[in-house]
Scaffold this motif. Structure first.
Motif, PDB file in Angstrom:
ATOM      1  N   CYS A 162      -7.213   2.181   3.115  1.00 39.68           N
ATOM      2  CA  CYS A 162      -6.772   3.491   2.633  1.00 39.68           C
ATOM      3  C   CYS A 162      -7.575   3.916   1.411  1.00 39.68           C
ATOM      4  CB  CYS A 162      -5.285   3.456   2.294  1.00 39.68           C
ATOM      5  SG  CYS A 162      -4.231   3.213   3.729  1.00 39.68           S
ATOM      6  N   PHE A 163      -7.913   2.964   0.565  1.00 39.28           N
ATOM      7  CA  PHE A 163      -8.693   3.272  -0.635  1.00 39.28           C
ATOM      8  C   PHE A 163     -10.060   3.821  -0.247  1.00 39.28           C
ATOM      9  CE2 PHE A 163     -11.757   2.073  -3.917  1.00 39.28           C
ATOM     10  CZ  PHE A 163     -11.182   2.654  -5.032  1.00 39.28           C
ATOM     11  N   ASN A 164     -10.695   3.163   0.692  1.00 39.89           N
ATOM     12  CA  ASN A 164     -12.019   3.619   1.128  1.00 39.89           C
ATOM     13  C   ASN A 164     -11.940   4.995   1.768  1.00 39.89           C
ATOM     14  OD1 ASN A 164     -13.378   1.391   0.207  1.00 39.89           O
ATOM     15  ND2 ASN A 164     -13.136   0.249   2.099  1.00 39.89           N
TER      16      ASN A 164
ATOM     17  N   GLU B  91      -9.816   7.263   1.078  1.00 40.53           N
ATOM     18  CA  GLU B  91      -9.511   8.254   0.045  1.00 40.53           C
ATOM     19  C   GLU B  91     -10.733   8.549  -0.826  1.00 40.53           C
ATOM     20  OE1 GLU B  91      -6.148   9.208  -0.546  1.00 40.53           O
ATOM     21  OE2 GLU B  91      -6.413  10.346  -2.391  1.00 40.53           O
TER      22      GLU B  91
ATOM     23  N   ASP C  38      -7.417  -1.823   1.025  1.00 44.42           N
ATOM     24  CA  ASP C  38      -8.847  -1.500   1.039  1.00 44.42           C
ATOM     25  C   ASP C  38      -9.151  -0.342   1.982  1.00 44.42           C
ATOM     26  OD1 ASP C  38      -9.320  -3.455  -0.768  1.00 44.42           O
ATOM     27  OD2 ASP C  38     -10.000  -4.931   0.697  1.00 44.42           O
TER      28      ASP C  38
ATOM     29  N   MET D 271      -3.515   1.153  -3.213  1.00 44.33           N
ATOM     30  CA  MET D 271      -3.715   1.240  -1.766  1.00 44.33           C
ATOM     31  C   MET D 271      -4.444  -0.005  -1.255  1.00 44.33           C
ATOM     32  SD  MET D 271      -4.806   5.193  -1.168  1.00 44.33           S
ATOM     33  CE  MET D 271      -5.645   5.539  -2.687  1.00 44.33           C
TER      34      MET D 271
ATOM     35  N   CYS E  10       0.845  -1.188   0.000  1.00 46.46           N
ATOM     36  CA  CYS E  10       0.000   0.000   0.000  1.00 46.46           C
ATOM     37  C   CYS E  10       0.881   1.239   0.000  1.00 46.46           C
ATOM     38  CB  CYS E  10      -0.905  -0.013   1.230  1.00 46.46           C
ATOM     39  SG  CYS E  10      -1.827   1.510   1.428  1.00 46.46           S
TER      40      CYS E  10
ATOM     41  N   ASN F 215      -5.548  -4.908  -5.879  1.00 41.31           N
ATOM     42  CA  ASN F 215      -5.596  -3.603  -5.222  1.00 41.31           C
ATOM     43  C   ASN F 215      -4.656  -2.609  -5.885  1.00 41.31           C
ATOM     44  OD1 ASN F 215      -7.225  -5.007  -3.372  1.00 41.31           O
ATOM     45  ND2 ASN F 215      -6.583  -3.646  -1.733  1.00 41.31           N
TER      46      ASN F 215
ATOM     47  N   HIS G 252      -7.356  -0.373  -6.813  1.00 43.04           N
ATOM     48  CA  HIS G 252      -7.585   0.451  -5.622  1.00 43.04           C
ATOM     49  C   HIS G 252      -6.502   1.524  -5.501  1.00 43.04           C
ATOM     50  CE1 HIS G 252     -10.434  -2.517  -3.405  1.00 43.04           C
ATOM     51  NE2 HIS G 252     -10.664  -2.474  -4.694  1.00 43.04           N
ATOM     52  N   ALA G 253      -6.036   1.991  -6.649  1.00 40.72           N
ATOM     53  CA  ALA G 253      -5.081   3.104  -6.703  1.00 40.72           C
ATOM     54  C   ALA G 253      -3.803   2.797  -5.938  1.00 40.72           C
ATOM     55  CB  ALA G 253      -5.729   4.377  -6.177  1.00 40.72           C
TER      56      ALA G 253
END
Ligand code: ZN
Length: 86
Positions: free
Chosen positions: A70-72, A74, A68, A66, A48, A59, A63-64
């Motif tokens: 940190c993605f959420n 963001e 899960d 990241m 990440c 991910n 997920h950029a």
């Protein structure tokens, strides 16, 4: 035949984050569709970019880069808030 139930749910969440989806070009998308079908815990060869936690290739691509969490944070900060307030 495999039912794409997981993918559907994941896809719905992903496409709801329109801002992020727009960053993915068409060619990138075709390349990334290969990893879209991978599971979150498959090929944990990446980290990440926020918290350095091991993440899957899924991910990394979807997920950029990241995890899960940190993605959420963001892309869906409102969802996080709602959860905390409740
Ligand atoms: Zn993270």
């Amino acid at each position: 035949m495999k039912k794409p139930r997981d993918i559907g749910k994941e896809g719905a969440t992903f496409w709801a984050g329109g801002a992020f989806a727009e960053k993915v070009s068409h060619e990138d998308l075709e390349e990334k569709m290969k990893t879209f079908h991978k599971k979150h815990d498959e090929d944990m060869n990446f980290n990440c970019k926020n918290c350095d936690k091991p993440i899957s290739v899924h991910n990394k691509d979807w997920h950029a880069g990241m995890c899960d969490k940190c993605f959420n944070k963001e892309f869906f900060p409102n969802n996080q808030k709602q959860k905390v307030q409740r």
